[in-house]
Design an enzyme around this catalytic site. Structure first.
Site, short mmCIF file in Angstrom:
data_model
loop_
_atom_site.label_atom_id
_atom_site.label_comp_id
_atom_site.label_asym_id
_atom_site.label_seq_id
_atom_site.Cartn_x
_atom_site.Cartn_y
_atom_site.Cartn_z
N SER A 110 0.83 -1.20 0.00
CA SER A 110 0.00 0.00 0.00
C SER A 110 0.86 1.25 0.00
CB SER A 110 -0.91 0.02 1.23
OG SER A 110 -1.50 1.30 1.34
N HIS B 54 -1.21 -1.21 -4.27
CA HIS B 54 -2.49 -0.84 -3.67
C HIS B 54 -2.51 0.68 -3.47
CE1 HIS B 54 -6.05 -1.81 -1.18
NE2 HIS B 54 -5.63 -0.86 -0.36
N ASP C 48 -4.70 3.76 -2.09
CA ASP C 48 -5.82 4.10 -1.21
C ASP C 48 -6.34 5.49 -1.52
OD1 ASP C 48 -6.11 1.82 0.67
OD2 ASP C 48 -4.00 2.26 1.06
N MET D 39 -8.93 8.25 -0.60
CA MET D 39 -9.79 8.65 0.53
C MET D 39 -10.26 10.08 0.31
SD MET D 39 -7.74 7.18 3.81
CE MET D 39 -6.77 5.67 3.77
N HIS E 53 -8.28 1.22 -4.24
CA HIS E 53 -9.21 0.99 -3.13
C HIS E 53 -9.88 2.31 -2.81
CE1 HIS E 53 -9.62 -0.08 1.46
NE2 HIS E 53 -10.79 0.02 0.85
N MET F 71 -12.06 4.57 -0.90
CA MET F 71 -12.77 4.83 0.36
C MET F 71 -13.44 6.18 0.21
SD MET F 71 -9.86 3.27 2.83
CE MET F 71 -8.69 3.33 1.48
N MET G 154 -11.80 -5.70 5.11
CA MET G 154 -10.95 -4.88 5.97
C MET G 154 -10.64 -5.66 7.25
SD MET G 154 -10.50 -2.03 4.27
CE MET G 154 -9.41 -1.37 5.53
N ASP H 55 -6.90 -6.32 4.15
CA ASP H 55 -6.28 -5.00 4.17
C ASP H 55 -6.34 -4.45 5.59
OD1 ASP H 55 -5.35 -2.46 3.68
OD2 ASP H 55 -6.98 -1.88 2.33
C1 DX5 Z 1 -6.43 1.88 5.33
C2 DX5 Z 1 -5.99 1.38 3.99
C3 DX5 Z 1 -4.88 0.40 3.99
C4 DX5 Z 1 -3.62 0.83 4.70
C5 DX5 Z 1 -3.09 -0.37 5.40
O1 DX5 Z 1 -7.77 2.21 5.34
O2 DX5 Z 1 -7.06 0.78 3.29
O3 DX5 Z 1 -4.59 -0.05 2.68
O4 DX5 Z 1 -2.63 1.35 3.86
O5 DX5 Z 1 -1.99 0.00 6.14
P1 DX5 Z 1 -1.23 -1.00 7.09
O6 DX5 Z 1 -0.74 -2.14 6.23
O7 DX5 Z 1 -0.15 -0.17 7.66
O8 DX5 Z 1 -2.22 -1.47 8.12
ZN ZN Z 2 -6.53 -0.09 1.34
#
Ligand code: DX5
Ligand code: ZN
Length: 225
Positions: A13, A37, A39, A41, A70, A72, A141, A179
């Site tokens: 990620s 990956h 993210d 947001m 991903h 969010m 998750m 994740d």
């Molecule tokens: C958080 C993200 C994850 C995040 C995971 O909402 O969806 O992808 O980067 O981070 P770690 O691996 O540090 O838990």
């Molecule tokens: Zn993620």
């Protein structure tokens, strides 16, 4: 006949990487990973704010590693297709944010992307099992979505077990991605539960050698599957 077991997918990620050096972060793991990956947001669906289409467009030009977006975000019906059009390999949106996940999945697939459905910490997976034939990936998750670096919640693996049982019974080709908090001390439990794609932020980009961290995660997952 049982379908052959899918290969393990390791997806670092970028959330845990240096955002001023995303191309270097991609380069540092290329060859050791399957997906990157990303993210997305929006400060509404989750309190955090990260990046959007312009950054995904630049990443796509900067690396050949398939992008696992991903989302969010609220209103994925409005935004998700744009990521498919930018060439994301996989576009995953949250079940909690979508009015009609099956229709959006069909649109993503028609645009040439894999379709992913994400289930946050407090959402039961049972409500979505019937939709799984429309999806290539189910992201469970293993934390509450929004921030990296949180502690892995092993109790959420029950959802992985339920989904894997359901997929096997229905002969679905479904990736189950986990994740949140995935690291050397947690990845085997997730693999045993039935996950075959593993997102890791802190465990990869917090390591001295990110590519080596990915190789170790893969061998731990392979041994447990
Ligand atoms: C958080 C993200 C994850 C995040 C995971 O909402 O969806 O992808 O980067 O981070 P770690 O691996 O540090 O838990
Ligand atoms: Zn993620």
């Amino acid at each position: 006949m049982e379908a052959a077991q899918a290969d393990t997918v390791i997806a670092p990620s970028l959330l845990a990487a240096d955002f001023a050096r995303l191309a270097e972060a991609a380069e540092s793991v290329a060859g050791a990973v399957d997906w990157l990956h990303v993210d997305v947001m929006d400060n509404h669906f989750v309190p955090n704010l990260t990046l959007g289409p312009p950054v995904v467009k630049s990443l796509k030009a900067a690396t050949d590693v398939p992008l696992d977006c991903h989302l969010m975000i609220e209103d994925p019906e409005r935004w998700a297709l744009g990521y498919a059009e930018l060439g994301a390999h996989n576009v995953t949106f949250h079940a909690e944010a979508s009015a009609d996940p099956a229709t959006l999945a069909k649109r993503l697939r028609s645009a040439g992307a894999k379709a992913g459905l994400a289930i946050d910490r407090d959402t039961p997976v049972e409500d979505y099992l019937d939709l799984l034939p429309e999806f290539d990936t189910l992201l469970i998750m293993t934390i509450k979505a929004g921030f990296g670096g949180q502690a892995f919640m092993p109790e959420l693996l029950d959802k992985v077990r339920t989904a894997r049982r359901h997929a096997k019974a229905g002969h679905l080709e479904l990736r189950i991605e986990v994740d949140g908090g995935i690291a050397e001390d947690t990845i085997a439990r997730a693999a045993e539960a039935g996950a075959d794609a593993f997102v890791a932020g802190t465990a990869v980009y917090g390591a001295d050698d990110p590519a080596e961290a990915c190789r170790r995660l893969r061998s731990l997952a392979d041994a447990a599957r």
